[in-house]
Design a protein around this motif. Sequence first.
Motif, short mmCIF file in Angstrom:
data_model
loop_
_atom_site.label_atom_id
_atom_site.label_comp_id
_atom_site.label_asym_id
_atom_site.label_seq_id
_atom_site.Cartn_x
_atom_site.Cartn_y
_atom_site.Cartn_z
N PRO A 145 0.16 3.37 -3.51
CA PRO A 145 -1.08 4.14 -3.61
C PRO A 145 -1.15 5.30 -2.61
N VAL A 146 -0.64 5.10 -1.40
CA VAL A 146 -0.66 6.18 -0.41
C VAL A 146 0.26 7.31 -0.88
N GLY B 107 -9.93 10.32 -1.98
CA GLY B 107 -10.02 9.59 -0.71
C GLY B 107 -10.86 8.34 -0.84
N PHE C 260 -1.58 9.20 -3.47
CA PHE C 260 -2.63 10.01 -2.86
C PHE C 260 -2.04 11.28 -2.23
N LEU C 261 -0.92 11.14 -1.52
CA LEU C 261 -0.29 12.32 -0.91
C LEU C 261 0.20 13.30 -1.98
N SER D 57 0.81 -1.22 0.00
CA SER D 57 0.00 0.00 0.00
C SER D 57 0.85 1.28 0.00
N ALA D 58 2.16 1.16 0.03
CA ALA D 58 3.00 2.35 0.05
C ALA D 58 2.86 3.18 -1.23
N LEU E 99 -7.19 0.44 -0.99
CA LEU E 99 -6.63 -0.17 0.23
C LEU E 99 -7.45 -1.38 0.67
N LEU F 194 -8.84 5.87 -2.80
CA LEU F 194 -7.81 5.29 -1.94
C LEU F 194 -8.42 4.24 -1.01
#
Length: 160
Positions: free
Chosen positions: A65-66, A96, A69-70, A62-63, A103, A99
């Motif tokens: 996609p996060v 959001g 998103f950031l 998940s690193a 996730l 995401l």
Amino acid sequence: MAKEEPPSTSKDLQELQRKLSLLIESIQNNSKVVAFMKSPVGQYLDRHPFLALTMLVFVAVSAVPVGFFLLLVVLTSLAALVGVILLEGLVISVGGLSLLCVLCGLSFVSVIMSGTIMVSYVMVSSLVNYWFSPSIGGRKRNCPTLFHDANEILTLKDSM
């Protein structure tokens, strides 16, 4: 009929095992790892290795996609400074929700990957233990499903 392994293979395996045990020992003796393992979370994960592996796979997968998103949040914040406030709220909300969906899917994939890794580990370790077990009665055990030439197959076929 069974081919003997060259002696260098067993020496290579022993050297690899020694290096891996030194690496594991250095990780286990790290002060931060020791402090984490003494915490309630560390003790819980120590008692539940499948959950620990699932969490590790989930965090690793998940690193990306996060991070995206950031990056999206930073870029939309810059756009908001220019004056697109309504667009920012919409994009962050949609991002959001996207995401959240990604996730949730990755958590399912993490559970499946952890299960596959655990099953593979058990199978490979069982096979390695079977293939490299000490000899029985002065003779090395052979795996009954491996044939070295066509004559063995024909001999077994005729005996049935």
